[in-house]
Design a protein around this motif. Structure first.
Motif, short mmCIF file in Angstrom:
data_model
loop_
_atom_site.label_atom_id
_atom_site.label_comp_id
_atom_site.label_asym_id
_atom_site.label_seq_id
_atom_site.Cartn_x
_atom_site.Cartn_y
_atom_site.Cartn_z
N TYR A 160 33.88 20.24 57.00
CA TYR A 160 34.15 18.92 57.26
C TYR A 160 33.00 18.33 56.37
CZ TYR A 160 37.44 19.89 61.26
OH TYR A 160 38.35 20.34 61.81
N VAL A 161 33.30 17.23 55.61
CA VAL A 161 32.47 16.44 54.92
C VAL A 161 31.96 15.10 55.64
CG1 VAL A 161 31.28 15.70 52.85
CG2 VAL A 161 32.65 17.61 52.86
N LEU A 162 30.95 14.79 56.16
CA LEU A 162 30.69 13.47 56.63
C LEU A 162 29.94 12.58 55.45
CD1 LEU A 162 29.43 14.13 60.30
CD2 LEU A 162 31.70 13.95 59.43
N GLU A 163 30.32 11.29 55.85
CA GLU A 163 29.91 10.16 54.86
C GLU A 163 29.56 9.15 55.77
OE1 GLU A 163 30.09 8.72 50.20
OE2 GLU A 163 32.03 8.89 51.37
N THR A 164 28.48 8.64 56.04
CA THR A 164 28.02 7.54 56.86
C THR A 164 28.98 7.53 58.10
OG1 THR A 164 29.73 6.14 55.81
CG2 THR A 164 27.31 5.93 54.97
N GLY A 165 28.83 8.74 58.75
CA GLY A 165 29.52 8.91 60.19
C GLY A 165 30.95 8.93 60.34
N ARG A 166 31.66 9.11 59.03
CA ARG A 166 33.09 9.32 59.18
C ARG A 166 33.31 10.54 58.30
NH1 ARG A 166 31.85 3.99 58.62
NH2 ARG A 166 33.01 2.52 60.36
N VAL A 167 34.57 11.18 58.58
CA VAL A 167 34.92 12.56 57.77
C VAL A 167 35.53 11.88 56.47
CG1 VAL A 167 36.48 14.33 57.74
CG2 VAL A 167 35.36 13.75 59.84
N ALA A 168 34.76 12.20 55.26
CA ALA A 168 35.24 11.83 54.01
C ALA A 168 36.41 12.98 53.52
CB ALA A 168 34.29 11.79 53.02
N VAL A 169 35.96 14.07 53.86
CA VAL A 169 36.87 15.32 53.21
C VAL A 169 36.59 16.41 54.41
CG1 VAL A 169 37.29 16.94 51.30
CG2 VAL A 169 36.30 14.59 50.79
N SER A 170 37.95 17.03 54.44
CA SER A 170 37.82 18.35 55.18
C SER A 170 39.03 19.38 54.85
CB SER A 170 38.22 18.09 56.88
OG SER A 170 39.35 17.55 56.90
N GLY A 171 38.80 20.39 55.00
CA GLY A 171 39.79 21.62 54.63
C GLY A 171 39.09 23.04 54.57
N PRO A 172 39.84 23.90 54.18
CA PRO A 172 39.54 25.30 54.13
C PRO A 172 38.11 25.34 53.24
CG PRO A 172 41.80 25.35 53.89
CD PRO A 172 41.37 23.72 53.68
N ALA A 173 37.22 26.04 53.68
CA ALA A 173 35.99 26.02 52.94
C ALA A 173 36.17 26.64 51.57
CB ALA A 173 34.85 26.86 53.74
N SER A 174 37.16 27.69 51.41
CA SER A 174 37.11 28.11 50.06
C SER A 174 37.89 27.02 48.99
CB SER A 174 38.14 29.32 50.03
OG SER A 174 39.55 28.71 50.75
N GLU A 175 38.53 26.16 49.61
CA GLU A 175 39.12 24.88 48.85
C GLU A 175 38.21 24.12 48.13
OE1 GLU A 175 42.63 23.38 50.43
OE2 GLU A 175 43.77 25.32 50.67
N LEU A 176 37.32 23.75 49.37
CA LEU A 176 36.23 22.70 48.98
C LEU A 176 35.38 23.39 47.94
CD1 LEU A 176 37.57 21.32 51.43
CD2 LEU A 176 35.18 20.72 51.99
N ARG A 177 35.03 24.67 48.16
CA ARG A 177 33.99 25.40 47.18
C ARG A 177 34.40 25.33 45.74
NH1 ARG A 177 33.79 29.85 50.00
NH2 ARG A 177 34.93 31.14 48.69
N GLU A 178 35.84 25.73 45.61
CA GLU A 178 36.36 25.49 44.15
C GLU A 178 36.64 24.12 43.55
OE1 GLU A 178 39.80 28.07 45.07
OE2 GLU A 178 38.46 29.94 45.29
N SER A 179 36.51 23.24 44.34
CA SER A 179 36.96 21.68 43.87
C SER A 179 35.76 21.14 43.07
CB SER A 179 37.59 20.87 45.00
OG SER A 179 37.66 19.63 44.55
N ASP A 180 35.86 21.20 41.77
CA ASP A 180 34.72 20.29 41.12
C ASP A 180 34.50 19.22 41.70
OD1 ASP A 180 34.34 22.66 39.71
OD2 ASP A 180 35.51 22.16 37.98
N SER A 181 35.40 18.26 41.88
CA SER A 181 35.41 16.87 42.25
C SER A 181 34.71 16.62 43.46
CB SER A 181 36.71 15.87 41.92
OG SER A 181 37.67 16.61 43.06
N ILE A 182 35.20 17.55 44.60
CA ILE A 182 34.77 17.37 45.75
C ILE A 182 33.03 17.80 45.70
CG2 ILE A 182 34.35 18.49 48.12
CD1 ILE A 182 37.65 18.33 47.91
#
Length: 237
Positions: free
Chosen positions: A208-230
């Motif tokens: 889970y990625v938090l931004e100013t106290g809210r979930v901005a992005v969430s998902g399988p760690a492998s997908e977030l790791r491979e996403s250049d934009s995230i």
């Protein structure tokens, strides 16, 4: 995989100031889940809220039982251990005294002694310094002690707040390898707050990625790791 910890519409406050705004998250049994984000995003506050160390709203359910409003000691007795940012060791007590304090909720003396020996096997440097004051240990050794002290309560879930802070890269690698071993062999679930996003995403199964106290992005760690934009937008690498 069953859900061990689930938070719904979770909110957290420091006095009148709201820091976390209605987030939802869960930790499956046996999993490592990471919470990422910039400084001030609400990561540490989320862990403190689970332990009822700050005021919260919403629902937090652990192993089917709502834990909102329970005393921190009661939450520890249920099977949640918190390794706070800055390690939180009792610097005037010895290594062994710190470990015994970690087992204060237990009454099985023989089990406590066996677990203490197991901590020394995980972290041999602690065994060689068991009579030394914790304040004399290096930063990495204090982090090892903080993790060991938390494990002495025999938790089902560990909340780890920035375990890599201020440590040398080789020490970080050693500590994270041992955390993975504990997760794999002892089936201790983990909710990991970590500034080193690349390391955390490599270790975790979900993020889970938090931004100013809210979930901005969430998902399988492998997908977030491979996403250049995230990675560029939220993780800074």
């Amino acid at each position: 995989m069953s859900v061990l910890l689930q938070a719904t519409n979770f909110q957290a406050f420091y006095g009148p100031r709201q820091v976390v705004f209605g987030i939802n998250f869960e930790v499956p049994e046996g999993a490592i889940v990471t919470v990422l984000g910039a400084n001030g995003a609400g990561k540490s506050t989320t862990l403190r809220g689970i332990m009822n160390e700050v005021r919260t709203r919403g629902d937090v359910v652990f192993d089917g039982q709502r834990i909102n409003g329970k005393a921190t000691e009661s939450i520890v007795r249920l099977g949640i251990a918190h390794v706070p940012e800055g390690r939180g060791t009792f610097v005037d007590l010895t290594v062994e005294e710190n470990l015994r304090l970690g087992a204060y909720v237990r009454r099985d003396r023989s089990g406590v002694a066996a677990d203490m020996q197991r901590m020394y096997e995980y972290f041999p440097v602690l065994g060689s310094r068991r009579s030394q004051r914790a304040g004399m240990l290096s930063g990495g050794e204090q982090q090892m002690l903080a993790i060991s002290r938390a494990l002495m309560s025999r938790p089902r879930l560990m909340l780890l707040d920035e375990p890599s802070t201020g440590l040398a890269p080789l020490v970080i690698q050693d500590i994270f390898k041992i955390l993975e071993t504990i997760n794999r062999e002892e089936k201790v679930s983990m909710l990991l707050v970590e500034q080193d996003a690349a390391l955390a995403l490599k270790m975790a199964s979900f993020a889970y990625v938090l931004e100013t106290g809210r979930v901005a992005v969430s998902g399988p760690a492998s997908e977030l790791r491979e996403s250049d934009s995230i990675r560029r937008s939220y993780l800074g690498y």
